[in-house]
Design a protein around this motif. Structure first.
Motif, short mmCIF file in Angstrom:
data_model
loop_
_atom_site.label_atom_id
_atom_site.label_comp_id
_atom_site.label_asym_id
_atom_site.label_seq_id
_atom_site.Cartn_x
_atom_site.Cartn_y
_atom_site.Cartn_z
N ALA A 127 0.77 -1.21 0.06
CA ALA A 127 -0.13 0.03 0.06
C ALA A 127 0.93 1.05 -0.11
O ALA A 127 0.50 2.25 -0.77
CB ALA A 127 -0.95 -0.04 1.47
N SER A 128 1.97 1.16 0.65
CA SER A 128 2.80 2.43 0.70
C SER A 128 3.38 2.73 -0.32
O SER A 128 3.45 3.83 -0.77
CB SER A 128 3.98 1.93 1.80
OG SER A 128 4.51 3.12 2.42
N THR A 129 4.07 1.79 -1.14
CA THR A 129 4.61 2.08 -2.17
C THR A 129 3.76 2.32 -3.11
O THR A 129 3.92 2.88 -4.60
CB THR A 129 5.34 0.68 -2.92
OG1 THR A 129 4.69 -0.57 -2.86
CG2 THR A 129 6.74 0.66 -1.99
N ALA A 130 2.39 1.71 -3.27
CA ALA A 130 1.27 2.16 -4.33
C ALA A 130 1.13 3.67 -4.37
O ALA A 130 0.86 4.23 -5.20
CB ALA A 130 0.24 1.29 -4.17
N LEU A 131 0.95 4.18 -2.87
CA LEU A 131 0.56 5.56 -2.63
C LEU A 131 1.88 6.57 -2.90
O LEU A 131 1.79 7.84 -3.26
CB LEU A 131 0.32 5.81 -1.22
CG LEU A 131 -1.14 5.20 -1.11
CD1 LEU A 131 -1.31 5.00 0.58
CD2 LEU A 131 -2.35 5.89 -1.83
N PHE A 132 3.24 6.06 -2.38
CA PHE A 132 4.52 6.88 -2.47
C PHE A 132 5.47 6.60 -3.44
O PHE A 132 6.61 7.29 -3.14
CB PHE A 132 4.80 7.26 -1.01
CG PHE A 132 3.82 7.49 -0.14
CD1 PHE A 132 3.25 8.85 0.13
CD2 PHE A 132 2.88 6.50 1.02
CE1 PHE A 132 2.31 9.37 0.95
CE2 PHE A 132 2.11 6.72 1.75
CZ PHE A 132 1.66 8.41 1.81
N GLY A 138 9.24 5.75 0.24
CA GLY A 138 8.06 5.10 -0.36
C GLY A 138 7.73 3.78 0.37
O GLY A 138 6.66 3.69 0.72
N VAL A 139 8.77 3.04 0.59
CA VAL A 139 8.64 1.87 1.13
C VAL A 139 8.23 2.00 2.73
O VAL A 139 7.40 1.48 3.33
CB VAL A 139 9.74 0.95 1.13
CG1 VAL A 139 9.77 -0.35 2.32
CG2 VAL A 139 10.27 0.60 -0.15
N ARG A 140 8.61 2.93 3.18
CA ARG A 140 8.67 3.25 4.84
C ARG A 140 7.43 4.46 5.13
O ARG A 140 7.05 4.44 6.53
CB ARG A 140 9.83 3.88 5.43
CG ARG A 140 10.99 2.90 5.44
CD ARG A 140 12.27 3.54 5.39
NE ARG A 140 13.37 2.72 5.66
CZ ARG A 140 14.84 3.06 5.22
NH1 ARG A 140 15.12 4.30 4.91
NH2 ARG A 140 15.75 2.14 5.52
N ALA A 141 6.91 5.01 4.30
CA ALA A 141 5.89 6.14 4.63
C ALA A 141 4.81 5.81 5.32
O ALA A 141 4.52 6.23 6.18
CB ALA A 141 5.68 7.12 3.16
N LEU A 142 4.04 4.82 4.95
CA LEU A 142 2.75 4.33 5.42
C LEU A 142 3.05 4.10 6.77
O LEU A 142 2.21 4.14 7.91
CB LEU A 142 2.08 3.32 4.71
CG LEU A 142 0.84 3.16 5.29
CD1 LEU A 142 -0.37 4.53 5.17
CD2 LEU A 142 0.02 1.82 4.29
#
Length: 522
Positions: A127-132, A138-142
């Motif tokens: 989900a994180s990489t899809a969003l960021f 991007g891997v860590r954002a969510l």
């Protein structure tokens, strides 16, 4: 105008009946907290505080409490935002750790299960990489965002338990002060969703205790199921809830209720796909995780390591407040339903099973410090409650020293984190192999070099040893060049075998780049 003058302008403090009543109430409150009382039943030395009148002193403290709560709330909010911003900068700067790269590979081939853990961390990263995007941030954002919201959830739990804005703000600050959170939250691991869902389950348990409404057992089952999908450690939360239901008089009626079994059914339904995956793969995850449980001989060094690591990861100043907070919980004495003492007992019950088990585990094997991370929210609330009560009652001696020192836990913790983050960003101090980045940097460059050698040699794939190097080279390298760990193939069952070695038990060395030339060993 001083607090005493302000109070005199409102209340007729010369009335002897009012003074006597004030002394009686103050003395009763102090007796409840085991603090020394003076000649008139008030706290020892209190008569010198404001105009020699204990009623005035109590009123002055009461008047100052909302201002203190507001100031602490502002500090907690500012600390949370500042910490989240700093962690985002570091998350953008640092290369992935080998575990993060491993879980990112999971997220590219979603499955109901994996060898090491249930699939929740893979879902979070997907989900994180899809969003960021697919970069490090991007891997860590969510994960950063959901853990960054934890202070608000912890403050809410404290407020619902004790009805005190001051304790709510202090609980958030105690959480922010913990080194495991200050630094560990930068990285995305199964602990991140585990802590979030465990704490949501704790919030549901607190609401069940407060309201007596059965729907909170369903919410609790939902949180438990999602926590189990994050990490096996969640079984200790289930044990803690059972202990709380048995140990809190106002919760015992739920032990045999249909709502409890409905909540358990929800949890099991969420966890069932992972169980089915394991059944189809020889119970691989269960064998791996529970293989650590049997004792292998007494090892006292691990006990000391466990205790020291927990003091350090919680923050010594917070831990110093947590010890008396737990020690003063009434376990044998009867408590009134939905009283503050019963609320404290509920919190401690959710901590006890995991804390006792890992302490026993440390007698024969190493316990990683992060394994107890889901206990830290309840620990923060207990420590905050004790500090607020000690300050409200005007504690003296060692209790006063601990309570005052605990207020400095967040500033000191944030200051040390700022220094560590500044070193990571600037490298101002040449620490060499002892630096925090010594084992976290260089894999991007290594992967690029390996790719160029593989293309030059027309290698179909690259052999490696160990899942750590395999994961990092796969993440940072060219996806068109397979990186293969020939042993432990169960780790990689979630993805298809590279076409050149499909159907073979082991890769053939003629098709691979020689390991010595590629540096592809771990």
């Amino acid at each position: 105008m001083c607090a005493g003058q302000h109070f005199r302008a409102i209340f007729p403090i010369g009335d002897k009946r009012l003074i006597a009543r004030g002394r009686q109430l103050t003395g009763s409150a102090l007796a409840c907290h085991g603090l020394p009382r003076g000649r008139d039943g008030g706290e020892k030395g209190e008569e010198d505080e404001v105009s020699g009148n204990p009623t005035v002193a109590a009123a002055a403290r009461t008047e100052a409490r909302p201002r203190r709560a507001g100031w602490l709330g502002f500090c907690a909010f500012a600390a949370t935002i500042a910490l989240l911003a700093a962690q985002a900068l570091i998350a953008r700067r640092l290369e992935l750790t080998f575990d993060e790269a491993y879980y990112t590979l999971w997220s590219r081939a979603l499955s109901f299960g994996y060898l090491d853990h249930p699939p929740m961390v893979a879902l979070v990263i997907r989900a994180s990489t899809a969003l960021f995007g697919g970069s490090e941030i991007g891997v860590r954002a969510l994960s950063l965002l959901v853990v960054g919201a934890m202070p608000a959830l912890i403050a809410l739990i404290a407020w619902r338990l004790f009805g005190s804005a001051e304790k709510a703000a202090l609980a958030a600050l105690m959480w922010v002060a913990m080194p495991l959170i200050l630094v560990g939250a930068v990285f995305v691991t199964p602990d991140a969703p585990l802590v979030v869902f465990w704490t949501l389950g704790l919030a549901a348990l607190v609401e069940l205790w407060r309201t007596g409404e059965a729907r909170w057992l369903i919410a609790l089952g939902l949180a438990l199921g999602l926590a189990l999908e994050s990490k096996f450690t969640a079984v200790f939360f289930a044990a803690g809830v059972a202990l709380a239901l048995a140990g809190a008089p106002s919760l015992r009626r739920w032990l045999a209720s249909p709502a409890l079994f409905a909540g358990l059914a929800v949890a099991l339904a969420i966890f069932a796909p992972f169980v089915a995956w394991n059944a189809a793969h020889g119970w691989a995850t269960f064998a791996k995780q529970f293989g650590r449980a049997p004792p292998h001989g007494f090892a006292p060094f691990y006990i000391a390591e466990f205790l020291v690591s927990q003091v350090g990861l919680i923050n010594p100043l917070v831990f110093a407040a947590l010890v008396p907070a737990v020690a003063t919980i009434p376990w044998r004495a009867p408590v009134s339903p939905r009283s503050r003492d019963e609320g404290r007992r509920v919190l401690a019950c959710t901590i006890a099973p995991a804390a006792v088990y890992f302490l026993l585990h440390s007698t024969h094997d190493r316990v990683q410090g992060n394994w107890l991370a889901p206990l830290y929210p309840a620990a923060a609330v207990l420590a905050a409650d004790w500090v607020a009560e000690a300050r409200r009652a005007g504690a003296s001696g060692l209790s006063a020293l601990i309570a005052k020192a605990a207020l400095w836990a967040a500033p000191i913790g944030l200051a040390f984190a700022a220094l560590a983050f500044a070193e990571i960003l600037t490298g101002a101090v040449p620490l060499g192999p002892a630096g925090p980045l010594a084992r976290l940097e260089g894999f991007r460059a290594l992967a690029r070099d390996l790719d160029s050698r593989a293309r030059a040699d027309s290698a179909a794939y690259v052999l490696t040893q160990g899942y750590a190097l395999t994961s990092l080279l796969s993440y940072y390298g060219d996806r068109g060049i397979a990186v293969v760990q020939p042993e432990q193939r169960m780790r990689w069952i979630f993805e298809p075998a590279p076409p050149d070695i499909a159907g073979r038990d082991r890769p053939h060395p003629r098709d691979a780049l020689p390991q010595g030339r590629a540096g592809g060993t771990a």
